[in-house]
Scaffold this motif. Structure first.
Motif, PDB file in Angstrom:
ATOM      1  N   PHE A 110       8.244  26.035  31.922  1.00  0.00           N
ATOM      2  CA  PHE A 110       9.186  26.957  31.270  1.00  0.00           C
ATOM      3  C   PHE A 110      10.620  26.711  31.717  1.00  0.00           C
ATOM      4  N   TYR A 111      10.773  26.182  32.928  1.00  0.00           N
ATOM      5  CA  TYR A 111      12.110  25.883  33.447  1.00  0.00           C
ATOM      6  C   TYR A 111      12.813  24.875  32.528  1.00  0.00           C
ATOM      7  N   SER A 112      12.036  23.899  32.077  1.00  0.00           N
ATOM      8  CA  SER A 112      12.601  22.863  31.224  1.00  0.00           C
ATOM      9  C   SER A 112      13.042  23.439  29.875  1.00  0.00           C
ATOM     10  N   VAL A 113      12.293  24.429  29.389  1.00  0.00           N
ATOM     11  CA  VAL A 113      12.682  25.054  28.116  1.00  0.00           C
ATOM     12  C   VAL A 113      14.020  25.787  28.275  1.00  0.00           C
ATOM     13  N   ILE A 114      14.163  26.517  29.392  1.00  0.00           N
ATOM     14  CA  ILE A 114      15.420  27.253  29.612  1.00  0.00           C
ATOM     15  C   ILE A 114      16.563  26.262  29.880  1.00  0.00           C
ATOM     16  N   ALA A 115      16.267  25.191  30.600  1.00  0.00           N
ATOM     17  CA  ALA A 115      17.299  24.167  30.816  1.00  0.00           C
ATOM     18  C   ALA A 115      17.733  23.607  29.466  1.00  0.00           C
ATOM     19  N   GLY A 116      16.784  23.518  28.543  1.00  0.00           N
ATOM     20  CA  GLY A 116      17.100  23.075  27.182  1.00  0.00           C
ATOM     21  C   GLY A 116      18.072  24.033  26.499  1.00  0.00           C
ATOM     22  N   TRP A 117      17.885  25.326  26.689  1.00  0.00           N
ATOM     23  CA  TRP A 117      18.840  26.295  26.123  1.00  0.00           C
ATOM     24  C   TRP A 117      20.237  25.985  26.661  1.00  0.00           C
ATOM     25  N   THR A 118      20.278  25.730  27.977  1.00  0.00           N
ATOM     26  CA  THR A 118      21.572  25.481  28.610  1.00  0.00           C
ATOM     27  C   THR A 118      22.250  24.253  27.996  1.00  0.00           C
ATOM     28  N   MET A 119      21.450  23.222  27.725  1.00  0.00           N
ATOM     29  CA  MET A 119      22.029  22.010  27.124  1.00  0.00           C
ATOM     30  C   MET A 119      22.573  22.312  25.733  1.00  0.00           C
ATOM     31  N   ALA A 120      21.805  23.085  24.984  1.00  0.00           N
ATOM     32  CA  ALA A 120      22.272  23.440  23.640  1.00  0.00           C
ATOM     33  C   ALA A 120      23.590  24.202  23.730  1.00  0.00           C
ATOM     34  N   TYR A 121      23.724  25.023  24.776  1.00  0.00           N
ATOM     35  CA  TYR A 121      24.946  25.825  24.913  1.00  0.00           C
ATOM     36  C   TYR A 121      26.149  24.994  25.358  1.00  0.00           C
ATOM     37  N   VAL A 122      25.898  23.839  25.973  1.00  0.00           N
ATOM     38  CA  VAL A 122      27.011  22.923  26.261  1.00  0.00           C
ATOM     39  C   VAL A 122      27.625  22.499  24.928  1.00  0.00           C
ATOM     40  N   VAL A 123      26.751  22.124  24.014  1.00  0.00           N
ATOM     41  CA  VAL A 123      27.234  21.637  22.717  1.00  0.00           C
ATOM     42  C   VAL A 123      27.942  22.765  21.956  1.00  0.00           C
ATOM     43  N   PHE A 145      18.540  30.923  17.539  1.00  0.00           N
ATOM     44  CA  PHE A 145      18.261  29.660  18.233  1.00  0.00           C
ATOM     45  C   PHE A 145      16.845  29.638  18.795  1.00  0.00           C
ATOM     46  N   VAL A 146      16.444  30.704  19.512  1.00  0.00           N
ATOM     47  CA  VAL A 146      15.111  30.659  20.132  1.00  0.00           C
ATOM     48  C   VAL A 146      13.992  30.822  19.097  1.00  0.00           C
ATOM     49  N   ALA A 147      14.371  31.230  17.876  1.00  0.00           N
ATOM     50  CA  ALA A 147      13.356  31.343  16.828  1.00  0.00           C
ATOM     51  C   ALA A 147      13.071  29.989  16.175  1.00  0.00           C
ATOM     52  N   ASP A 148      13.820  28.966  16.567  1.00  0.00           N
ATOM     53  CA  ASP A 148      13.691  27.664  15.911  1.00  0.00           C
ATOM     54  C   ASP A 148      12.968  26.665  16.826  1.00  0.00           C
ATOM     55  N   PRO A 149      11.652  26.477  16.630  1.00  0.00           N
ATOM     56  CA  PRO A 149      10.885  25.639  17.560  1.00  0.00           C
ATOM     57  C   PRO A 149      11.361  24.190  17.605  1.00  0.00           C
ATOM     58  N   GLU A 150      11.870  23.682  16.487  1.00  0.00           N
ATOM     59  CA  GLU A 150      12.249  22.267  16.487  1.00  0.00           C
ATOM     60  C   GLU A 150      13.425  22.000  17.413  1.00  0.00           C
ATOM     61  N   LEU A 368       7.866  31.627  21.967  1.00  0.00           N
ATOM     62  CA  LEU A 368       9.062  32.386  21.599  1.00  0.00           C
ATOM     63  C   LEU A 368       9.177  32.573  20.096  1.00  0.00           C
ATOM     64  N   ASN A 369       8.380  31.843  19.342  1.00  0.00           N
ATOM     65  CA  ASN A 369       8.498  31.958  17.884  1.00  0.00           C
ATOM     66  C   ASN A 369       7.132  31.933  17.194  1.00  0.00           C
ATOM     67  N   VAL A 370       6.648  30.734  16.812  1.00  0.00           N
ATOM     68  CA  VAL A 370       5.428  30.720  16.000  1.00  0.00           C
ATOM     69  C   VAL A 370       4.176  31.280  16.695  1.00  0.00           C
ATOM     70  N   TRP A 371       4.134  31.197  17.997  1.00  0.00           N
ATOM     71  CA  TRP A 371       2.976  31.753  18.712  1.00  0.00           C
ATOM     72  C   TRP A 371       3.275  33.113  19.328  1.00  0.00           C
ATOM     73  N   SER A 372       4.272  33.789  18.826  1.00  0.00           N
ATOM     74  CA  SER A 372       4.672  35.036  19.492  1.00  0.00           C
ATOM     75  C   SER A 372       3.558  36.090  19.470  1.00  0.00           C
TER      76      SER A 372
END
Ligand code: PFF
Length: 452
Positions: A110-123, A145-150, A368-372
């Protein structure tokens, strides 16, 4: 006589160890997890329990982990096996190492998923999308953003590749240089953000939320979470600090290094809280925003302050690096074990471990989305892994480490390894590790399951 070096490499200096261990400790736990859990559990009283746990449980257990690691000089599983054999105790102690491996898989997923959020927020910050946006727009953008699995999958994958690349090359090379520059930079930016928070007119409200304890708000679960946060933030209870200790040379002072690492880690968490909560109150938001808190609050500040586009970009970028240096330490114990026991090369071992974590991470991001709809104990995978590891598995690992270091390992062995004599410092450590830490963890567990 204990081995004096590890087959996986050694830190080049005492400073390199401090940097690497601080790099492990300081991460999303300080800037993403601490504010959101403190917000969830009512602030002041939670923070106070957290600080007590860092001092009375975290510091002695960190010393124990480094000491055991340095004595064993192998992956946590084989270190525990070797030390248990040396003491003529059951080999079942290696299960402690296995517990750590399971924990590492779950946390990193899960850490990697949150780190992914952080990367998206850099952009996003760089693109200037926060400019002038109000709290509602920013919150809606996060939820979208978190509703979009891709998108989540793409960022999660990029982050895991970054982690595997470093671990495959060996943690000692590269990590040291990166942390030496990045940690001070992150620190300076956080101080600047606190400076901004002071201009919001709600700084006092933030301060009192964080530091004025209101015990009526503190439940058994809140106490458990404060303790869990201390373990998570200090990287304790799963062998990450143990393996970093195994690469430390025999002369370095374990006690002094531990105090520095724990002190820096706590400072960063408190600064993050001081930066975030005044903005929360200035915007009329509730502190209980859950995992999205930082991503919903800080962009408001970046959107309003002069130079916020640049500032926000650099801030999220540094947060990505902080997450990276923590993630590396989450993968390292299992990679070291794969190298030792399956005779895999580092590259293959890293890819294998990384792919397994990646797969678990996919389950987290889908939750966070399709398997909520899929929940266990009312929690989706991401929230479940977060709660289970920080609040249960890490404190359990820490409890076992304390019992081993305080009761199983001979007094002579710990005296020898700490090399600080048998004065007040040593006696205090021994008191904390034998009685205070294990009893405190046990009481918090029992309290949380409402036995009391
Ligand atoms: N301490 C890291 C953080 O606060 O982000 C997370 C972490 C790293 C937890 C390593 C546990 C661990 F073993």
């Amino acid at each position: 006589m204990a081995a004096t070096t590890s087959i996986h490499g050694m830190w080049s200096s005492r400073l390199a160890f401090i940097l690497a261990a601080t790099g492990s400790a300081v991460g999303l736990g300080n800037i993403w997890r601490f504010p959101y859990t403190a917000g969830e559990y009512g602030g002041g009283a939670f923070v106070l329990v957290y600080l007590i746990c860092v001092a009375a449980i975290g510091i002695p257990i960190m010393m124990a982990e480094i000491m055991l690691g340095r004595r064993g000089r192998q992956s946590p599983i084989n270190t525990m096996l070797a030390l248990a054999r040396q003491e003529g105790r059951t080999e079942a102690w290696q299960l402690l190492g296995w517990l750590g491996i399971v924990c590492g898989f779950l946390i990193l997923s899960f850490y990697s998923v949150i780190a992914g959020w952080t990367m998206a927020y850099v952009v996003r910050a760089a693109a200037g999308v926060f400019h002038g946006a109000d709290a509602a727009v920013i919150a809606a953008a996060f939820d979208g953003f978190v509703a979009d699995p891709e998108r989540l999958l793409a960022w999660h994958t990029i982050f895991m590749v970054m982690v595997v690349l470093v671990v495959a090359r060996g943690v000692a090379s590269g990590l040291e240089r990166a942390v030496r520059f990045l940690m001070p930079a992150l620190f300076v930016l956080l101080v600047a953000l606190v400076g901004y928070a002071m201009t919001t007119d709600h700084f006092a409200a933030g301060l009192s939320f964080l530091f004025r304890p209101d015990f009526s708000k503190l439940s058994g679960e809140g106490i458990l979470s404060a303790m869990g946060q201390a373990f998570f933030s200090l990287s304790l209870g799963m062998g990450a600090i143990m393996i970093y200790g195994s690469y430390l040379n025999s002369q370095a002072s374990i006690a002094r290094n531990t105090v520095i690492i724990a002190g820096l880690d706590t400072l960063v968490a408190l600064l993050a809280g001081l930066a975030i909560f005044p903005i929360v109150f200035a915007q009329g938001l509730a502190p209980e925003q859950g995992t999205g808190l930082v991503f919903k609050v800080l962009p408001i500040a970046f959107g309003q302050m002069p130079g916020g586009q640049l500032f926000g970009t650099v801030f999220f970028l540094l947060l990505v690096f902080a997450a990276w240096t923590s993630a590396i330490s989450l993968l390292e114990p299992m990679v070291a074990w794969l190298v030792e026991n399956l005779s895999l090369g580092r590259v293959r071992a890293s890819v294998l471990a990384g792919m397994t974590v990646w797969l678990l991470g996919v389950a987290c991001l889908l939750s966070l989305n399709v398997w909520s709809e899929i929940t266990v104990f009312g929690l989706g995978f991401l929230a479940l892994f977060d709660f289970l590891t920080a609040n249960i598995l890490l404190p359990l690992g820490g409890l076992l480490i304390a019992v081993f270091a305080g009761w199983v390992l001979s007094r002579a062995a710990s005296v020898d390894e700490f090399a600080m004599g048998e004065g007040l410092g040593y006696r205090l450590w021994r008191l904390l590790i034998r009685f205070v830490a294990p009893i405190a963890v046990a009481i918090v567990f029992l309290h949380a399951i409402q036995v009391f």
